[in-house]
Scaffold this active site. Structure first.
Site, PDB file in Angstrom:
ATOM      1  N   LYS A   9       0.837  -1.201   0.000  1.00 33.63           N
ATOM      2  CA  LYS A   9       0.000   0.000   0.000  1.00 33.63           C
ATOM      3  C   LYS A   9       0.882   1.265   0.000  1.00 33.63           C
ATOM      4  O   LYS A   9       2.087   1.190   0.246  1.00 33.63           O
ATOM      5  CB  LYS A   9      -0.941  -0.047   1.215  1.00 33.63           C
ATOM      6  CG  LYS A   9      -1.905  -1.249   1.179  1.00 33.63           C
ATOM      7  CD  LYS A   9      -2.850  -1.253   2.370  1.00 33.63           C
ATOM      8  CE  LYS A   9      -3.829  -2.420   2.282  1.00 33.63           C
ATOM      9  NZ  LYS A   9      -4.811  -2.411   3.402  1.00 33.63           N
ATOM     10  N   TYR A  49     -12.101  -2.681  -3.659  1.00 34.70           N
ATOM     11  CA  TYR A  49     -12.692  -2.803  -2.323  1.00 34.70           C
ATOM     12  C   TYR A  49     -14.225  -2.739  -2.363  1.00 34.70           C
ATOM     13  O   TYR A  49     -14.842  -2.307  -1.389  1.00 34.70           O
ATOM     14  CB  TYR A  49     -12.139  -1.715  -1.402  1.00 34.70           C
ATOM     15  CG  TYR A  49     -10.757  -2.012  -0.834  1.00 34.70           C
ATOM     16  CD1 TYR A  49     -10.506  -3.196  -0.134  1.00 34.70           C
ATOM     17  CD2 TYR A  49      -9.705  -1.113  -0.969  1.00 34.70           C
ATOM     18  CE1 TYR A  49      -9.256  -3.473   0.401  1.00 34.70           C
ATOM     19  CE2 TYR A  49      -8.447  -1.379  -0.436  1.00 34.70           C
ATOM     20  CZ  TYR A  49      -8.227  -2.561   0.251  1.00 34.70           C
ATOM     21  OH  TYR A  49      -6.993  -2.825   0.794  1.00 34.70           O
ATOM     22  N   ASN A 112      -2.047  -0.047   7.266  1.00 37.12           N
ATOM     23  CA  ASN A 112      -1.490  -1.375   7.554  1.00 37.12           C
ATOM     24  C   ASN A 112      -0.619  -1.943   6.437  1.00 37.12           C
ATOM     25  O   ASN A 112      -0.390  -3.143   6.384  1.00 37.12           O
ATOM     26  CB  ASN A 112      -2.608  -2.334   7.986  1.00 37.12           C
ATOM     27  CG  ASN A 112      -3.666  -2.541   6.928  1.00 37.12           C
ATOM     28  OD1 ASN A 112      -3.555  -1.993   5.828  1.00 37.12           O
ATOM     29  ND2 ASN A 112      -4.675  -3.339   7.237  1.00 37.12           N
ATOM     30  N   HIS A 115      -1.762  -5.450   1.377  1.00 38.84           N
ATOM     31  CA  HIS A 115      -3.009  -6.166   1.093  1.00 38.84           C
ATOM     32  C   HIS A 115      -2.694  -7.568   0.599  1.00 38.84           C
ATOM     33  O   HIS A 115      -1.714  -7.756  -0.128  1.00 38.84           O
ATOM     34  CB  HIS A 115      -3.811  -5.447  -0.007  1.00 38.84           C
ATOM     35  CG  HIS A 115      -4.839  -6.333  -0.655  1.00 38.84           C
ATOM     36  ND1 HIS A 115      -6.077  -6.554  -0.096  1.00 38.84           N
ATOM     37  CD2 HIS A 115      -4.787  -7.104  -1.775  1.00 38.84           C
ATOM     38  CE1 HIS A 115      -6.745  -7.409  -0.874  1.00 38.84           C
ATOM     39  NE2 HIS A 115      -5.981  -7.756  -1.894  1.00 38.84           N
ATOM     40  N   GLU A 126      -8.915 -10.178  -8.390  1.00 41.58           N
ATOM     41  CA  GLU A 126      -7.977  -9.069  -8.155  1.00 41.58           C
ATOM     42  C   GLU A 126      -6.843  -9.085  -9.173  1.00 41.58           C
ATOM     43  O   GLU A 126      -6.412  -8.027  -9.642  1.00 41.58           O
ATOM     44  CB  GLU A 126      -7.447  -9.140  -6.713  1.00 41.58           C
ATOM     45  CG  GLU A 126      -8.548  -8.827  -5.699  1.00 41.58           C
ATOM     46  CD  GLU A 126      -8.160  -9.137  -4.262  1.00 41.58           C
ATOM     47  OE1 GLU A 126      -7.017  -9.571  -4.005  1.00 41.58           O
ATOM     48  OE2 GLU A 126      -9.017  -8.927  -3.367  1.00 41.58           O
TER      49      GLU A 126
HETATM   50  P1  ATP Z   1      -6.844  -6.027   2.888  1.00 41.20           P
HETATM   51  O1  ATP Z   1      -8.100  -6.357   2.093  1.00 41.20           O
HETATM   52  O2  ATP Z   1      -6.366  -4.612   2.653  1.00 41.20           O
HETATM   53  O3  ATP Z   1      -5.769  -7.062   2.686  1.00 41.20           O
HETATM   54  P2  ATP Z   1      -8.003  -7.205   5.216  1.00 41.20           P
HETATM   55  O4  ATP Z   1      -8.528  -8.236   4.279  1.00 41.20           O
HETATM   56  O5  ATP Z   1      -7.145  -7.652   6.358  1.00 41.20           O
HETATM   57  O6  ATP Z   1      -7.182  -6.094   4.444  1.00 41.20           O
HETATM   58  P3  ATP Z   1     -10.562  -5.888   5.092  1.00 41.20           P
HETATM   59  O7  ATP Z   1     -11.671  -6.151   6.014  1.00 41.20           O
HETATM   60  O8  ATP Z   1     -10.619  -6.420   3.709  1.00 41.20           O
HETATM   61  O9  ATP Z   1      -9.206  -6.366   5.813  1.00 41.20           O
HETATM   62  O10 ATP Z   1     -10.353  -4.307   5.047  1.00 41.20           O
HETATM   63  C1  ATP Z   1      -9.642  -3.708   3.982  1.00 41.20           C
HETATM   64  C2  ATP Z   1      -8.800  -2.577   4.514  1.00 41.20           C
HETATM   65  O11 ATP Z   1      -9.652  -1.563   5.018  1.00 41.20           O
HETATM   66  C3  ATP Z   1      -7.897  -2.930   5.692  1.00 41.20           C
HETATM   67  O12 ATP Z   1      -6.682  -3.533   5.321  1.00 41.20           O
HETATM   68  C4  ATP Z   1      -7.669  -1.573   6.303  1.00 41.20           C
HETATM   69  O13 ATP Z   1      -6.681  -0.844   5.559  1.00 41.20           O
HETATM   70  C5  ATP Z   1      -9.014  -0.910   6.096  1.00 41.20           C
HETATM   71  N1  ATP Z   1      -9.842  -1.051   7.285  1.00 41.20           N
HETATM   72  C6  ATP Z   1     -10.499  -2.159   7.707  1.00 41.20           C
HETATM   73  N2  ATP Z   1     -11.151  -1.947   8.846  1.00 41.20           N
HETATM   74  C7  ATP Z   1     -10.904  -0.646   9.161  1.00 41.20           C
HETATM   75  C8  ATP Z   1     -11.297   0.208  10.217  1.00 41.20           C
HETATM   76  N3  ATP Z   1     -12.071  -0.228  11.220  1.00 41.20           N
HETATM   77  N4  ATP Z   1     -10.847   1.476  10.218  1.00 41.20           N
HETATM   78  C9  ATP Z   1     -10.048   1.937   9.241  1.00 41.20           C
HETATM   79  N5  ATP Z   1      -9.656   1.195   8.192  1.00 41.20           N
HETATM   80  C10 ATP Z   1     -10.066  -0.079   8.160  1.00 41.20           C
HETATM   81 MG    MG Z   2      -9.533  -7.759   2.529  1.00 40.56          MG
END
Ligand code: ATP
Ligand code: MG
Length: 137
Positions: A9, A49, A112, A115, A126
């Site tokens: 990211k 997303y 974080n 991804h 994707e």
């Molecule tokens: P990613 O899809 O980015 O690999 P993930 O699968 O672990 O992450 P998801 O639930 O898909 O988690 O959420 C996508 C992204 O949205 C997260 O990686 C984070 O950057 C952001 N995100 C998720 N929850 C929150 C939250 N409560 N507050 C802020 N950002 C969030």
């Molecule tokens: Mg995810």
């Protein structure tokens, strides 16, 4: 020969973590199939997303992901999707074990750094979204 989509990211790129993250996947034994530096449009990120549209953090997530270039990669190997997720850690870096990428390099859920696809089906979607030109291999 399962494949997964892994994306560094904008914060991971900006903090200079590209090499360290790529090295982890190389050292684990995965084969690099495709890699590019790309600054995504908000429209593109809204597709990536789409499942999260409606979440309160969605607009901030899209702005964050569009704030600079990302490194889009495809990796192939045994159980690549599940193993990739284990290597990333939990969504919240504070809940991620030391030794995982988020556990070692991140603190905030909204920053974080990486991804990873969460299922084989989503990995295929994707990879097609980020590499419409196809992969080299
Ligand atoms: P990613 O899809 O980015 O690999 P993930 O699968 O672990 O992450 P998801 O639930 O898909 O988690 O959420 C996508 C992204 O949205 C997260 O990686 C984070 O950057 C952001 N995100 C998720 N929850 C929150 C939250 N409560 N507050 C802020 N950002 C969030
Ligand atoms: Mg995810």
């Amino acid at each position: 020969n399962e494949r997964t989509y892994i994306m560094i990211k904008p914060d991971g790129v900006q903090r200079g973590l590209i090499g360290k993250i790529i090295t982890r996947f190389e050292e684990r034994g995965f084969k690099l199939i495709a890699l590019k530096l790309v600054t995504a449009t908000e429209a593109h990120l809204e597709k990536h997303y789409a499942d999260l549209a409606g979440k309160p953090f969605f607009p901030g997530l899209i702005k964050y992901m569009a704030s600079g270039p990302v490194i889009a990669t495809v990796w192939e190997g045994l159980d690549a999707v599940k193993t990739g997720r284990v290597m990333l850690g939990a969504t919240n870096p504070l809940a991620s074990p030391i030794g995982s990428i988020r556990g070692d390099y991140a603190l905030a859920v909204g920053r974080n750094i990486i991804h990873g696809s969460d299922s084989v089906e989503n990995a295929e979607k994707e990879i097609a979204l980020w590499f419409p030109e196809g992969t080299a291999q």
